[in-house]
Structures are given as structure tokens and as C-alpha cells.
Motif scaffolding. Structure first.
Motif, mmCIF file in Angstrom:
data_model
loop_
_atom_site.group_PDB
_atom_site.id
_atom_site.type_symbol
_atom_site.label_atom_id
_atom_site.label_comp_id
_atom_site.label_asym_id
_atom_site.label_seq_id
_atom_site.Cartn_x
_atom_site.Cartn_y
_atom_site.Cartn_z
ATOM 1 N N SER A 68 -3.479 10.744 -34.114
ATOM 2 C CA SER A 68 -3.391 11.878 -35.028
ATOM 3 C C SER A 68 -2.168 11.756 -35.923
ATOM 4 O O SER A 68 -1.035 11.708 -35.434
ATOM 5 C CB SER A 68 -3.306 13.178 -34.213
ATOM 6 N N SER A 69 -2.381 11.738 -37.225
ATOM 7 C CA SER A 69 -1.259 11.675 -38.174
ATOM 8 C C SER A 69 -0.355 12.890 -38.028
ATOM 9 O O SER A 69 0.873 12.770 -38.128
ATOM 10 C CB SER A 69 -1.776 11.579 -39.610
ATOM 11 N N GLU A 70 -0.943 14.060 -37.786
ATOM 12 C CA GLU A 70 -0.151 15.272 -37.615
ATOM 13 C C GLU A 70 0.723 15.180 -36.367
ATOM 14 O O GLU A 70 1.887 15.585 -36.367
ATOM 15 C CB GLU A 70 -1.058 16.510 -37.524
ATOM 16 N N SER A 71 0.178 14.635 -35.307
ATOM 17 C CA SER A 71 0.925 14.476 -34.072
ATOM 18 C C SER A 71 2.078 13.487 -34.258
ATOM 19 O O SER A 71 3.194 13.717 -33.776
ATOM 20 C CB SER A 71 -0.014 14.016 -32.952
ATOM 21 N N HIS A 74 4.794 15.175 -36.172
ATOM 22 C CA HIS A 74 5.544 16.046 -35.262
ATOM 23 C C HIS A 74 6.559 15.231 -34.453
ATOM 24 O O HIS A 74 7.702 15.660 -34.267
ATOM 25 C CB HIS A 74 4.594 16.797 -34.329
#
Length: 181
Positions: A68-71, A74
Motif C-alpha cells: 500500500s502506497s498510503e501505508s 505513513h
């Protein structure tokens, strides 16, 4: 051994156990503060506590999934918030031995694609997320951990290891001219 890394900050993906945990320990022993990431909170917390006790360095656990790019974003943000900088990325996240094993006739393409998304594409996601910070500081190192199954016959997931490796000469010069090799 003095690797000249004292005072640096590293991220180690897959850092809660196995090779990743050993890499985090070796970096911390060299004076590096380390963010370790994995998908399981309990294993991360236990590893961070043990590594901190063993080395005296700051080790932060960050739950993250390289699929996940968002992960990944983060993870990088949490590292920068905790330490104020980022110098080294060790891409190590994977399923040890790969997710697809056994005879070719029984290989599942969905599982292989998930394996590749975690290791090969995940490594790319992590490198893309940290590179701007390293470029801004004009110093950084990205290390991709391959695996022996890339050279072993009979392990279909081994292709993800072959795909995650680059030649040392090429990897030092191609992603950014951010400092001396």
C-alpha cells in the motif's frame, strides 16, 4: 566494526523478525536509530523493545504494509516525525521462501502476484517514498534484500527475488546523485 553510520536514521521493512530484525540490530549497534516495520503490531512491539534494550538506540515500531502506497507514506512520515531525518532504507519485507511453492501445475497466479506486489513493487514504493528526503539531504542509501530462492530451482516465488536485486554499481548511481557512493 565501524561503518560510519553513527547518528544516522534507517527504516528496515520486515524488521520484526529474521533477517530484518538482525539487520535492525546490526544498524543499531553501529549507532543508528531505526524504524522497523511489519504488518503485525505485537511482533513489532516485542522486537522494538528487545532491540532497544540490546543496543540502547531508539527503535520505533511502525505497522506498515509495502503493498500500500498510503501505508508506506505513513511509515516514512512516522520515521521523519520520530527522528527528523531519514538516511537509510533496507527493503526486506517479504514472505520468507515465497508464497508460491511446489509444482508448476499447482502454482496460483494470484498468490504469485501478491508475492511480487509485496516484495518487488513494495520495494519500489518504499524507494520512491524515501528518495526525495535523501535527495534533499544529498545523502542516502537504499539496500534491497534478495534471497536465495532466486537462484534455487523448484521455487516459483524465486523470480521475485531475482527481480528485486540490482547490480551494486548500477544501484549506487542511477536513482539519485545524492552524495558520494
Amino acid at each position: 566494526m565501524d561503518l560510519g553510520l553513527a547518528g544516522r536514521v534507517a527504516i528496515v521493512t520486515g524488521g520484526s523478525r529474521g533477517i530484518g530484525r538482525a539487520i535492525a540490530h546490526a544498524l543499531a549497534a553501529e549507532g543508528v536509530d531505526v524504524a522497523i516495520c511489519a504488518r503485525q503490531r505485537q511482533a513489532l512491539d516485542e522486537a522494538a523493545k528487545a532491540l532497544t534494550q540490546d543496543t540502547g538506540r531508539r527503535i520505533i515500531p511502525v505497522v506498515a504494509d509495502t503493498m500500500s502506497s498510503e501505508s508506506v507514506a505513513h511509515l516514512v512520515d512516522a520515521t521523519l516525525t520520530a527522528f527528523g531525518r531519514l538516511d537509510v532504507l533496507v527493503n526486506n519485507a517479504s514472505t520468507p521462501g515465497g508464497m508460491v511453492r511446489g509444482p508448476l501445475a499447482e502454482a496460483d497466479d494470484k498468490t504469485l502476484l501478491e508475492d511480487i506486489d509485496t516484495k518487488v513493487v513494495g520495494y519500489l514504493r518504499c524507494a520512491k517514498a524515501v528518495a526525495p528526503h535523501m535527495q534533499q539531504r544529498r545523502w542516502g542509501r537504499i539496500i534491497n534484500i534478495g534471497g536465495l530462492s532466486g537462484r534455487r530451482s523448484g521455487n516459483i516465488s524465486g523470480l521475485r527475488n531475482a527481480a528485486s536485486c540490482t547490480s551494486p554499481r548500477r544501484s549506487r548511481t542511477s536513482w539519485a546523485r545524492t552524495g558520494s557512493p
